[in-house]
Design an enzyme around this catalytic site. Structure first.
Site, PDB file in Angstrom:
ATOM      1  N   ASP A   1       0.849  -1.206   0.000  1.00  0.00           N
ATOM      2  CA  ASP A   1       0.000   0.000   0.000  1.00  0.00           C
ATOM      3  C   ASP A   1       0.880   1.249   0.000  1.00  0.00           C
ATOM      4  OD1 ASP A   1       0.762  -0.663   2.680  1.00  0.00           O
ATOM      5  OD2 ASP A   1      -0.676   0.791   3.441  1.00  0.00           O
TER       6      ASP A   1
ATOM      7  N   ASP B   1       0.827 -17.424  -4.412  1.00  0.00           N
ATOM      8  CA  ASP B   1       1.398 -16.335  -5.219  1.00  0.00           C
ATOM      9  C   ASP B   1       0.290 -15.687  -6.036  1.00  0.00           C
ATOM     10  OD1 ASP B   1       2.961 -14.606  -6.642  1.00  0.00           O
ATOM     11  OD2 ASP B   1       3.756 -16.129  -8.015  1.00  0.00           O
TER      12      ASP B   1
ATOM     13  N   HIS C   1       1.272  -8.910  -3.681  1.00  0.00           N
ATOM     14  CA  HIS C   1       0.292  -7.863  -3.371  1.00  0.00           C
ATOM     15  C   HIS C   1       1.085  -6.574  -3.178  1.00  0.00           C
ATOM     16  CE1 HIS C   1      -3.570  -6.381  -1.714  1.00  0.00           C
ATOM     17  NE2 HIS C   1      -2.773  -5.582  -1.026  1.00  0.00           N
TER      18      HIS C   1
ATOM     19  N   GLU D   1       2.065 -10.198   0.385  1.00  0.00           N
ATOM     20  CA  GLU D   1       2.380  -8.762   0.325  1.00  0.00           C
ATOM     21  C   GLU D   1       3.871  -8.591   0.609  1.00  0.00           C
ATOM     22  OE1 GLU D   1      -0.341  -6.204   2.432  1.00  0.00           O
ATOM     23  OE2 GLU D   1       0.738  -4.386   1.842  1.00  0.00           O
TER      24      GLU D   1
END
Ligand code: 9MR
Length: 592
Positions: free
Chosen positions: A189, A556, A514, A565
């Protein structure tokens, strides 16, 4: 230096392996049941692979074209997994020391991915793991010259960050604008969290303090590479300058995070336009900040010429933060409570620690080492813990202990007197880790306890490795390096999934982490050098996993933020582990 290889870690080798693989296909196939470090091995240290079999007995080493047997061996006794019906045998080829490219073959099963035997075999992995922080930089574009095919536009200038209601004060009311540029995106993120930056920066700065001779020489091909500062420290400054903006100059308190209200979509960073907020000051954030800035102050003191005033600013910031924490010793970050009282609701990562003794002891330790003021040492002991445990973002006591051990000879007598008990606590922890390696199915410290397999289990593994390397530095006993190396082998392929968990480093590596830029940039390969979270039977993301077995619960898939992530606090102990092993190996080679 070969820039392509640095940026790509091992992608160029993958191509070669694919070509060789075509030749090899006729006879054998790359076999998933053979698990080993997919990068390679130093000539003279332990070399093992794990084979999932209870029938085969023999193995041999061959060249990737599978012509000839260069070394033959017998597989070990059968070991049984505590988590599944898997049974494994160990192939030990430590006695084979010749440099070159090889595969390991088990008749009737197949061959391993190709690997190298040579000195400095983890040089590219170390560089890629540090360079991954460059790719996490907020508020700047990444030109092709440095980022290669992962070049991108600048995202999140963060020059207009709003004080959230939860963080409002007289001098900085709700909606007040501050500038909070730079820093690293936390993970997959695009938010920036002080607590998680704490352990990340502490670990990277400690890697530098422990192995400066090695890190001084690493060239990462970043924009600052030509200055007189080691590239690792140039990279760390990018996040340090951001952290400094997160302190309220009016009282010394530190905001918990600089964040959107909700997570961005899977888009490139320059596509996001959501407002950014500085959210509530807290005790954990403020103390982690104090520890990092106190440590940074002594590290950057050496580079006063290149960073005039930085060391002094850091120390002042650290002292102010410490003072704030003394007056506000129990301010928890509780997102639910915040959302009851303020708008907008904040839904991004919480990093909501509520136990602060370890943050107090870490901050006091770093302040003491930097200032030599005994008053801080009294605080170290006031917040001391009886046992040492492997650190994580919420549990940072060990970071202070590591630093005190490192600097013992330059401490005041008050601090020095506890050296023996401090060292003994470290050795109790690490000797416990060593206990059952030879019974473990992957012959690793990692994974002996089911509790290792949490969200970010790969960081548990790397942090175990770091603890073992401190035990080595304190004792000189190479058995600790061997065990740390076992955990490195785990991360690079000798594990329950068969993945090398570092993007771009190895042959079977995460292709769909991710990680927003890796997903959105249109480049086939993900950004290299990123350690993914790893096996996590918690499966909090509710994605589809092939299995929930503790050491295999990994997928994955970009969906899987709980196993796939990437995060700055997971990469940092990996940087320490792989860099320290390279540094120690080089030192030991020189001594031969
Ligand atoms: O690493 C964190 C893990 O220990 C927590 O269990 C999890 C849930 O709170 O959050 C992880 O941290 C994530 C953070 O909240 C937001 N950025 C991505 C981080 C890694 O997944």
């Amino acid at each position: 230096m070969n820039r392509m290889k640095l940026a790509d870690c091992k992608y160029s080798v993958v191509l070669m392996a694919l070509l060789l693989g075509m030749v090899a296909c006729a006879q054998q196939k790359v076999s998933d049941p053979i698990r080993l470090n997919q990068i390679g091995f130093y000539p003279t240290v332990q070399k093992i692979a794990v084979v999932i079999t209870d029938t085969e007995n023999e193995f041999y080493i061959s060249t990737p074209d599978l012509k000839g047997k260069l070394f033959s061996g017998k597989l070990s006794e059968v070991r049984s997994s505590p988590y599944s019906s898997k049974r494994t045998r160990i192939a030990d080829f430590s006695a084979f020391t010749k440099e070159g490219n090889y595969v390991l073959v088990v008749p009737n099963i197949g061959n391993s991915y190709p690997f190298e035997i040579k000195n400095k075999v983890f040089d590219n992995v170390t560089k890629a793991s540090i360079k991954s922080y460059y790719f996490q930089r907020a508020s700047t574009s990444l030109p092709e010259q440095y980022a290669g095919k992962w070049k991108r536009n600048a995202g999140h200038p963060d020059d207009t960050v709003l004080i959230h209601g939860s963080a409002a004060s007289d001098k900085r009311p709700e909606g007040f604008v501050i500038s909070s540029s730079r820093g690293w995106y936390d993970a997959g993120d695009y938010n920036k969290y002080i607590v998680n930056s704490g352990i990340t920066m502490g670990t990277l700065l400690s890697a530098y303090e422990d192995f400066s001779v090695y890190f001084d020489k690493l060239n990462l091909n970043i924009p600052e590479s030509k200055n007189e500062v080691p590239d690792l420290l140039d990279e760390v400054v990018w996040n340090l300058r951001w952290m400094l903006t997160m302190q309220d100059p009016n009282d010394g308190g530190v905001y918990h995070k600089c964040t959107n209200a909700t997570f961005d979509g899977m888009v490139m960073p320059d596509f996001t336009t959501l407002p950014r907020y500085a959210v509530q000051k807290g005790t954990a954030a403020t103390l982690d900040f104090a520890a990092v800035t106190a440590q940074a102050s002594r590290v950057y003191r050496t580079f006063e010429k290149q960073f005039p005033g930085l060391a002094d600013s850091c120390l002042r910031a650290a002292v102010d933060a410490w003072q704030w924490a003394l007056k506000n010793s129990n301010v928890k970050y509780n997102q639910q409570d915040i959302n009851k009282n303020f708008n907008p609701n904040i839904a991004t990562g919480a990093y909501d620690d509520s136990y602060f003794k370890d943050e107090f002891s870490w901050a006091a330790s770093e302040l003491y080492i930097t200032t030599k003021d005994d008053a801080y040492y009294q605080s170290v002991m006031r917040y001391n813990e009886a046992k040492l445990i492997i650190p994580s973002w919420a549990s940072v006591h060990a970071l202070g202990e590591y630093s005190l051990l490192r600097f013992n000879s330059s401490l005041t007598p008050l601090g020095q007197k506890d050296f023996d008990s401090r060292k003994s606590k470290l050795l109790i922890l690490t000797n416990n880790l060593l206990q059952d390696i030879d019974k473990s199915i992957y012959e690793t410290v990692m994974g002996q306890s089911k509790s290792d397999f949490v969200w970010g289990s790969n960081a548990v593994c790397a942090n175990q490795g770091v603890a073992l390397l401190y035990a080595y530095q304190m004792s000189g006993d190479l058995k600790y390096v061997k065990a740390a190396h076992g955990n490195l082998d785990y991360l690079l392929g000798r594990n329950g999934t068969g993945y090398s968990f570092v993007t771009g480093c190895g042959d079977k590596t995460p292709m769909h982490p991710h990680h927003r830029p890796s997903q959105a940039d249109g480049v086939f390969y993900p950004i290299p050098g990123l350690l993914v979270g790893g096996s996590n039977p918690g499966m909090q993301d509710k994605c589809w996993y092939r299995t929930s077995v503790a050491d295999e619960a990994y997928v994955d898939d970009v969906c899987s933020f709980a196993s796939n992530e990437t995060a700055i606090n997971w990469n940092a102990p990996f940087v320490y582990l792989v860099g320290a092993i390279e540094a120690i190996q080089l030192q030991n080679e020189k001594m031969k």
